[in-house]
Design an enzyme around this catalytic site. Structure first.
Site, short mmCIF file in Angstrom:
data_model
loop_
_atom_site.label_atom_id
_atom_site.label_comp_id
_atom_site.label_asym_id
_atom_site.label_seq_id
_atom_site.Cartn_x
_atom_site.Cartn_y
_atom_site.Cartn_z
N LYS A 11 1.06 -1.33 0.00
CA LYS A 11 0.02 -0.04 -0.14
C LYS A 11 0.95 1.39 -0.08
O LYS A 11 1.88 1.16 0.26
CB LYS A 11 -0.91 -0.02 1.19
CG LYS A 11 -2.10 -1.20 1.27
CD LYS A 11 -2.88 -0.87 2.25
CE LYS A 11 -3.93 -2.17 2.10
NZ LYS A 11 -5.23 -1.99 3.17
N TYR A 51 -12.54 -1.84 -3.79
CA TYR A 51 -13.12 -1.92 -2.54
C TYR A 51 -14.68 -1.89 -2.47
O TYR A 51 -15.22 -1.36 -1.46
CB TYR A 51 -12.35 -0.80 -1.53
CG TYR A 51 -11.26 -1.30 -1.19
CD1 TYR A 51 -11.07 -2.26 -0.17
CD2 TYR A 51 -9.90 -0.32 -1.44
CE1 TYR A 51 -9.58 -2.74 0.18
CE2 TYR A 51 -8.68 -0.71 -1.01
CZ TYR A 51 -8.54 -2.06 -0.23
OH TYR A 51 -7.22 -2.05 0.42
N PHE A 59 -15.64 4.01 6.61
CA PHE A 59 -14.31 4.37 6.19
C PHE A 59 -13.96 4.41 4.80
O PHE A 59 -12.86 4.70 4.28
CB PHE A 59 -13.06 3.61 6.97
CG PHE A 59 -13.23 2.04 6.75
CD1 PHE A 59 -12.87 1.45 5.57
CD2 PHE A 59 -14.01 1.22 7.65
CE1 PHE A 59 -13.01 0.08 5.41
CE2 PHE A 59 -14.23 -0.17 7.43
CZ PHE A 59 -13.72 -0.73 6.26
N ARG A 87 -2.35 -14.31 4.67
CA ARG A 87 -3.21 -13.74 5.76
C ARG A 87 -2.44 -13.78 7.33
O ARG A 87 -2.27 -12.63 7.91
CB ARG A 87 -4.22 -14.05 5.92
CG ARG A 87 -5.37 -14.10 4.71
CD ARG A 87 -5.74 -12.65 4.44
NE ARG A 87 -6.58 -11.91 5.53
CZ ARG A 87 -7.20 -10.91 5.56
NH1 ARG A 87 -7.24 -10.22 4.47
NH2 ARG A 87 -8.02 -10.30 6.56
N THR A 93 -5.88 -6.78 10.70
CA THR A 93 -5.95 -5.44 9.97
C THR A 93 -5.63 -4.35 10.98
O THR A 93 -4.90 -3.32 10.39
CB THR A 93 -7.75 -5.23 9.96
OG1 THR A 93 -8.04 -6.64 9.23
CG2 THR A 93 -7.82 -4.14 8.97
N ARG A 104 2.25 -6.40 9.18
CA ARG A 104 1.49 -5.31 9.97
C ARG A 104 2.17 -4.87 11.26
O ARG A 104 2.23 -3.67 11.49
CB ARG A 104 0.01 -5.79 9.86
CG ARG A 104 -0.58 -5.32 8.59
CD ARG A 104 -1.89 -5.79 8.36
NE ARG A 104 -2.67 -5.50 7.05
CZ ARG A 104 -3.68 -5.95 7.02
NH1 ARG A 104 -4.39 -6.86 7.73
NH2 ARG A 104 -4.47 -5.48 5.83
N ASN A 114 -2.16 0.37 6.69
CA ASN A 114 -1.53 -0.97 7.38
C ASN A 114 -0.59 -1.55 6.32
O ASN A 114 -0.81 -3.02 6.43
CB ASN A 114 -2.80 -1.68 7.85
CG ASN A 114 -3.79 -2.15 6.83
OD1 ASN A 114 -3.53 -1.90 5.79
ND2 ASN A 114 -4.63 -2.80 7.35
N HIS A 117 -2.47 -5.25 1.78
CA HIS A 117 -3.67 -5.93 1.34
C HIS A 117 -3.35 -7.40 0.84
O HIS A 117 -2.31 -7.83 0.35
CB HIS A 117 -4.44 -5.38 0.09
CG HIS A 117 -5.50 -6.09 -0.40
ND1 HIS A 117 -6.72 -6.13 0.27
CD2 HIS A 117 -5.70 -7.22 -1.27
CE1 HIS A 117 -7.59 -6.94 -0.37
NE2 HIS A 117 -6.97 -7.64 -1.35
N GLU A 128 -9.93 -10.90 -7.53
CA GLU A 128 -8.97 -9.52 -7.42
C GLU A 128 -7.57 -9.75 -8.40
O GLU A 128 -7.26 -8.75 -8.96
CB GLU A 128 -8.38 -9.65 -6.01
CG GLU A 128 -9.49 -9.00 -4.97
CD GLU A 128 -9.20 -9.21 -3.49
OE1 GLU A 128 -8.03 -9.61 -3.17
OE2 GLU A 128 -9.95 -8.74 -2.77
N1 UDP Z 1 -9.76 -0.24 7.10
C1 UDP Z 1 -9.97 1.09 7.59
N2 UDP Z 1 -10.68 1.18 8.80
C2 UDP Z 1 -11.29 0.28 9.48
C3 UDP Z 1 -11.05 -1.30 8.83
C4 UDP Z 1 -10.32 -1.20 7.67
O1 UDP Z 1 -9.47 2.19 6.96
O2 UDP Z 1 -11.94 0.37 10.53
C5 UDP Z 1 -9.06 -0.24 5.87
C6 UDP Z 1 -7.82 -1.20 5.99
O3 UDP Z 1 -6.86 -0.41 5.08
C7 UDP Z 1 -8.18 -2.42 5.73
C8 UDP Z 1 -9.02 -2.13 4.64
O4 UDP Z 1 -9.89 -1.24 5.05
O5 UDP Z 1 -7.04 -3.19 5.37
C9 UDP Z 1 -9.85 -3.18 4.10
O6 UDP Z 1 -10.62 -3.76 5.40
P1 UDP Z 1 -10.77 -5.31 5.68
O7 UDP Z 1 -11.78 -5.43 6.65
O8 UDP Z 1 -11.21 -6.07 4.54
O9 UDP Z 1 -9.42 -5.78 6.09
P2 UDP Z 1 -8.33 -6.66 5.90
O10 UDP Z 1 -8.65 -7.71 4.88
O11 UDP Z 1 -7.42 -5.64 4.81
O12 UDP Z 1 -7.35 -7.22 7.13
#
Ligand code: UDP
Length: 140
Positions: A11, A51, A59, A87, A93, A104, A114, A117, A128
């Site tokens: 990112k 997204y 958000f 993962r 996250t 992370r 973070n 992705h 994707e």
């Molecule tokens: N995100 C954010 N605020 C939140 C949760 C998620 O800005 O409260 C952003 C963060 O960059 C995250 C992305 O949205 O990686 C996608 O969220 P997801 O819940 O899918 O998490 P991930 O799969 O990336 O761990």
């Protein structure tokens, strides 16, 4: 365990801090192979499309702004059980909740910025990967 593919993004917070190599090394050390990679600056349309599943979340607007704030590196990763493996090395996250030794925990600035992705299922990985790559750009 079968060799499968997943999709990864390094990112803008990471490219800004010149961490593309460091993050990629953690992916490789975790047993993942980079079989496609390109550095792009996502358009607003691309980020909103990518997204779309989050478009009702509070958000969403800020996330799109962040993901278009600088270059990203989109990658296809291959390895045994690639989705779960990725993962695991990514971590939670929110970096505050991420395990020690994860990408992370090591590098993320915040729950939004973070660092990486990673697809959350094999089904989404296919979608994707297709969003950013033609099959002929993937060299295993
Ligand atoms: N995100 C954010 N605020 C939140 C949760 C998620 O800005 O409260 C952003 C963060 O960059 C995250 C992305 O949205 O990686 C996608 O969220 P997801 O819940 O899918 O998490 P991930 O799969 O990336 O761990």
């Amino acid at each position: 365990m079968a060799v499968t593919r997943t999709f990864s993004i390094i990112k803008p917070d990471a490219t800004r801090r010149n961490l593309t190599g460091a993050v990629t090394k953690m992916l490789e050390d975790a047993g993942l192979r980079v079989v496609a990679s390109k550095r792009i600056h996502m358009t607003k349309d691309q980020a909103e499309g990518f997204y779309a599943v989050h478009k009702e979340r509070p958000f969403f607007g800020e996330l799109v702004e962040f993901m278009t704030s600088g270059p990203v590196v989109v990658q296809v990763l291959e390895g045994e059980d690639a989705v779960v493996r990725n993962r695991t090395i990514m971590g939670a996250t929110n970096p505050a909740d991420a395990d020690d030794g994860t990408i992370r925990k090591t590098y993320a600035e915040s729950i939004e910025a973070n660092t990486v992705h990673g697809s959350d299922s094999e089904e989404n990985a296919k979608i994707e990967i297709d969003f950013f790559f033609d099959e002929n750009e993937i060299v295993g």
